[in-house]
Design an enzyme around this catalytic site. Structure first.
Site, PDB file in Angstrom:
ATOM      1  N   ASP A  95     -11.886  -4.522  16.410  1.00  0.00           N
ATOM      2  CA  ASP A  95     -13.013  -4.745  15.444  1.00  0.00           C
ATOM      3  C   ASP A  95     -13.240  -6.306  14.731  1.00  0.00           C
ATOM      4  O   ASP A  95     -14.282  -6.732  14.451  1.00  0.00           O
ATOM      5  CB  ASP A  95     -13.151  -3.797  14.801  1.00  0.00           C
ATOM      6  CG  ASP A  95     -14.080  -2.503  15.192  1.00  0.00           C
ATOM      7  OD1 ASP A  95     -15.113  -2.813  16.053  1.00  0.00           O
ATOM      8  OD2 ASP A  95     -13.831  -1.459  14.695  1.00  0.00           O
TER       9      ASP A  95
HETATM   10  C1  GLC Z   1     -10.276   0.818  13.798  1.00  0.00           C
HETATM   11  C2  GLC Z   1     -11.578   1.398  14.416  1.00  0.00           C
HETATM   12  C3  GLC Z   1     -11.349   1.169  15.944  1.00  0.00           C
HETATM   13  C4  GLC Z   1     -10.727  -0.263  16.297  1.00  0.00           C
HETATM   14  C5  GLC Z   1      -9.641  -0.698  15.296  1.00  0.00           C
HETATM   15  C6  GLC Z   1      -8.965  -1.741  15.637  1.00  0.00           C
HETATM   16  O1  GLC Z   1      -9.228   1.682  13.963  1.00  0.00           O
HETATM   17  O2  GLC Z   1     -11.776   2.644  14.213  1.00  0.00           O
HETATM   18  O3  GLC Z   1     -12.372   1.435  16.670  1.00  0.00           O
HETATM   19  O4  GLC Z   1     -10.578  -0.262  17.494  1.00  0.00           O
HETATM   20  O5  GLC Z   1     -10.018  -0.545  13.895  1.00  0.00           O
HETATM   21  O6  GLC Z   1     -10.147  -3.035  14.947  1.00  0.00           O
HETATM   22  C1  GLC Z   2     -13.154  -2.978   9.700  1.00  0.00           C
HETATM   23  C2  GLC Z   2     -11.660  -2.552   9.749  1.00  0.00           C
HETATM   24  C3  GLC Z   2     -11.437  -2.084  11.253  1.00  0.00           C
HETATM   25  C4  GLC Z   2     -12.524  -1.380  11.561  1.00  0.00           C
HETATM   26  C5  GLC Z   2     -13.712  -2.003  11.226  1.00  0.00           C
HETATM   27  C6  GLC Z   2     -14.825  -1.127  11.701  1.00  0.00           C
HETATM   28  O1  GLC Z   2     -13.388  -4.136  10.343  1.00  0.00           O
HETATM   29  O2  GLC Z   2     -10.685  -3.496   9.188  1.00  0.00           O
HETATM   30  O3  GLC Z   2     -10.050  -1.726  11.136  1.00  0.00           O
HETATM   31  O4  GLC Z   2     -12.180  -1.054  12.647  1.00  0.00           O
HETATM   32  O5  GLC Z   2     -14.250  -2.351   9.837  1.00  0.00           O
HETATM   33  O6  GLC Z   2     -15.500  -0.135  11.026  1.00  0.00           O
END
Ligand code: GLC
Ligand code: GLC
Length: 810
Positions: free
Chosen positions: A485
């Protein structure tokens, strides 16, 4: 250092001190009513939606952490204490908290009084039940003044924290049976048809419903006026903060024990049955619920139902081996956490406030991999819900709201890995159940009933979405982000307070993801198989052809010499390459490309995994990237916003460690795979709880990486895709028992440490007992099925009701 121990027989983790490094929590409820309970009785409960139907108030970022819960104050001749230690913090002569499957039991003892508090959500009911047992363990009679206490949330938890100009004037309660039942009916006079109550099965000496009266104007939670005085004030809240407290006079002879049952319930009334008479709520349903838990026998029966429920679920996959930590992860805690992620998604934990994120499209599909063998019928429902939020072009809302099941417009679409996860989820469901009929299920796009098409058409659009969105090198475009993300290659955010993911002010079609390419290759065989099954031979052929092409593209443009590249950025520059100054290598494409089989023949797979070992492995797990970004890169996004070693910037993101673990089994290196698995499996971290800090019975999303100030410290326990993927890794790849379309695959690959083990797997109505003699030499196993040798490793499915004995030499 430990703060407790595992009691495997009772399927409990027993915390032996209130002073753990962080609140260690548990979840109650498995249908519609849920609670979070810390080992100091902190937390809250809600009906279905942690934001919109919250019964109890909870304050995040409090000092100390974890204030607010179900508290029992005991005044023993002027000495005031709590069995849960919090909030008075009066020293206890003994303390124990047993977190079990769907219940928590806290026992505290002080100066000759033992108080045991059992909390559960009885199956089939919308209530939290508290059973309080008080025993006089000393030589002289005791006259105790006991006060229950909970604070009501004004339902909408966001509003509750922000809209004080209104909230301070809306609170309303009703009191019945002299205060033994307290009703919370804020906003019931207008649009709400629901109310809450807190009731006790005994006559009370008094009650309180007004917070200020209970505490006094100048006290905090540790010294409420009422508890200090030893007498309730019979306050009736009007506006401000409604609470519920029962006052009980409890006299105990030496050795005597008394038990009280409290019910904190949620009730909905049909609109035309809201009132008993003007201004008085219709309590018929509340009375019925109270009646169900009016004595300890009923509580015991509910506990039995709960235990049976879990025994049934957990019997679908269990192991016996000489490694008790392995057993407890596989038999109890990992599947338990998978069920919690099924129920909660990413909404309510001690790191997620329950007011923010909806259900993630990708998260929910991945969670499904971990619970499909436990509740297949609910996995089916979940798939339909998720697919119904897809758009006609195959793209998908990144999140949807659990109450409405509608896509979330604030976040929108454009996370280009999302569509492919749907194929993963559906394939896992069909392998588990053999229910191909789901592919014919009529499912709309964006919840518009006029657009219904068979589910298979959704998979087709998912698959083609990737093909329709390829970049200059022929790799998939990344969009706002892929699984990571925080890798926001089209974002370029220079304004504080805007979201990295949704800002996306560059809309070019240049930034590409090698990770999505690996996913595409990985999911193509399932997609092709399902297409063929439905008679779409051309589609199957096309899919296989495209996967082969993508494999070539990865090896040509996605290979960096010693490992797979991560991406190309907006300007076409490499990300995750030896040419970069920072973040030369990322974990995700190494795991996913090798899982997909890319470079296994040509030796790139092995090289990539060796590079992971050399550059990313640490004593606490595998970090996400290395070296971390040391400064903010506007063209890379949120990833470079984190200080080195945390979260997506070189944290140990436990979610993707199992990809590498599975990849290691793909190239036959079981020893290394098992080694990696043990590094992050919480039961193996129990002895370093002072470093890890979070619950040793569940996975956390992240452990601080080697470049972090606090290397080894975990954050974000419970609600993470880590649970599902680690369960897949251990159950299907290391232990090697994997449901396939036409049979159960048996292919252990965990190195030589565990010489023998037995797995019992229930699948499609039959039971398989698989006795493995494990030399750890790798390579194909030798199987006999009910005494007869079997060629290959696919054990055909037996008829429902059958028991199949499989002997396996691995
Ligand atoms: C969080 C989000 C997931 C994403 C991950 C890596 O766990 O819930 O959707 O893949 O972060 O960014
Ligand atoms: C933030 C967090 C990530 C998560 C994303 C979406 O970027 O660092 O882990 O997946 O939010 O909610």
């Amino acid at each position: 250092m430990r703060f407790g121990y595992f009691d495997d027989k009772n399927r409990e983790y027993v915390i032996t001190t209130p002073k753990t490094p962080y609140p260690w929590i548990n979840y109650l409820g498995s249908e519609s009513f849920f609670s979070l309970v810390s080992h100091r009785a902190g937390g809250y409960c809600f009906y279905r939606d942690a934001r919109l139907r919250r019964l109890m108030r909870y304050r995040y970022n409090n000092v100390p952490t974890d204030v607010g819960g179900r508290y029992f104050y005991i005044n023993d001749g002027g000495d005031v204490w709590n069995p849960s230690f919090a909030p008075t913090k009066a020293a206890l002569d003994s303390f124990e908290c047993r977190h079990g499957l769907g219940y928590t039991r806290i026992t505290g003892e002080r100066k000759g009084v033992r108080a045991g508090l059992l909390m559960l959500v009885p199956p089939g009911h919308t209530a939290e039940v508290h059973e309080l047992r008080l025993k006089n363990t000393g030589p002289s009679p005791k006259s105790l003044k006991v006060f229950s206490f909970i604070e009501f949330c004004l339902w909408n938890a966001y509003d509750d924290m922000t809209n004080y100009q209104r909230n301070f004037s809306t609170g309303e309660v009703e009191v019945e049976r002299g205060g033994a039942t307290i009703y919370h009916k804020t906003e019931y006079r207008e649009r709400r048809d629901h109310f809450a109550f807190y009731s006790v099965n005994a006559d009370v000496a008094g009650f309180d419903t007004d917070r200020e009266t209970f505490f006094g104007l100048f006290n905090d939670w540790s010294a409420p006026d009422v508890a200090a005085k030893g007498a309730s004030s019979n306050s009736v809240a009007s506006g401000w903060q409604p609470v519920a407290s029962h006052g009980l006079d409890v006299n105990l002879a030496p050795g005597e024990e008394k038990t009280f049952v409290f019910t904190l319930g949620y009730v909905e009334n049909p609109r035309d049955e809201k009132w008993e008479k003007p201004g008085v709520i219709n309590k018929t349903r509340a009375h019925a619920l109270i009646e169900k838990f009016s004595n300890p026998e009923q509580v015991a029966a509910a506990m039995k139902a709960l235990a049976d429920h879990w025994s049934r679920l957990l019997s679908n996959y269990s192991i016996e081996s000489s490694d008790e930590k392995l057993n407890r992860m596989v038999n109890i805690w990992n599947p338990y956490q998978c069920m919690v992620t099924f129920n909660m998604s990413r909404s309510a934990s001690y790191f997620e406030t329950g007011i923010g994120r909806g259900m993630g499209f990708r998260d929910s599909n991945q969670d499904l991999l971990g619970f499909v063998h436990l509740v297949p019928e609910r996995a089916r429902e979940r798939i339909i819900d998720i697919a119904s939020t897809q758009f006609p072009d195959g793209s998908a809302y990144h999140q949807y709201q659990p109450l409405t099941k509608r896509g979330n417009n604030d976040v929108g679409a454009g996370f280009n890995d999302d569509p492919l996860w749907l194929i993963f989820g559906v394939a896992a469901y069909i392998r588990e159940t053999g229910d191909y009929s789901i592919l014919d299920e009529q499912v709309p796009f964006d919840n518009d009933p006029k657009t219904k098409v068979p589910l298979f058409e959704h998979l087709k659009r998912s698959f083609n979405y990737t093909l329709n969105n390829l970049g200059p090198h022929g790799l998939p475009l990344i969009g706002r982000a892929d699984w990571n993300d925080c890798l926001n290659l089209n974002c370029f955010s220079e304004t504080p307070d805007e979201s990295f993911q949704t800002t996306g002010n560059r809309t070019g079609r240049t930034a590409e993801s090698v990770f999505i390419a690996g996913m595409f290759v990985g999911v193509a065989p399932d997609y092709a198989f399902l297409a063929e099954k439905l008679g779409f031979a051309d589609e199957a052929k096309k899919a296989r052809g495209e996967a082969a092409k993508m494999t070539d593209v990865i090896l040509k443009h996605g290979w960096d010499g010693e490992w797979f590249l991560r991406a190309y950025d907006f300007f076409g520059k490499k990300v995750g390459s030896k040419e970069n100054k920072e973040s030369q290598i990322f974990i995700e494409p190494q795991g996913f490309c090798v899982m997909a089989g890319v470079g296994v023949e040509g030796g790139q797979a092995k090289k990539a995994l060796d590079s992971v070992k050399e550059r990313l492995d640490t004593k606490y797990g595998i970090v996400l990237n290395n070296p971390p970004y040391s400064e903010y890169h506007v063209e890379l996004g949120e990833i470079s916003s984190y200080p080195p070693g945390y979260k997506e910037n070189a944290g140990i993101f436990c979610h993707n460690n199992p990809w590498v673990i599975i990849a290691e089994t793909v190239i036959g290196r079981g020893d290394r795979a098992f080694e990696y698995w043990k590094k992050i499996a919480p039961a193996y971290l129990e002895d370093i709880s002072e470093i890890h800090r979070l619950e040793p019975y569940v996975y956390a999303q992240m452990i601080a990486g080697k470049d972090a100030v606090r290397h080894g410290e975990a954050k974000n326990s419970w609600l993470t895709g880590t649970a599902a993927w680690n369960f897949v890794a251990i159950s299907q790849y290391l232990l090697g028992i994997r449901p396939d379309y036409d049979g159960l695959r048996v292919r252990p690959c965990l190195g030589g440490e565990i010489a023998k083990f037995t797995v019992t797997r229930k699948c499609r109505g039959a039971e398989y007992r698989i006795n493995v003699k494990n030399s750890g030499k790798g390579g194909p196993a030798k199987l006999t099925v009910d005494g007869k040798p079997l060629a290959g490793d696919l054990v055909p499915y037996a008829k429902p009701g059958a028991t199949v004995i499989i002997d396996c030499e691995a």
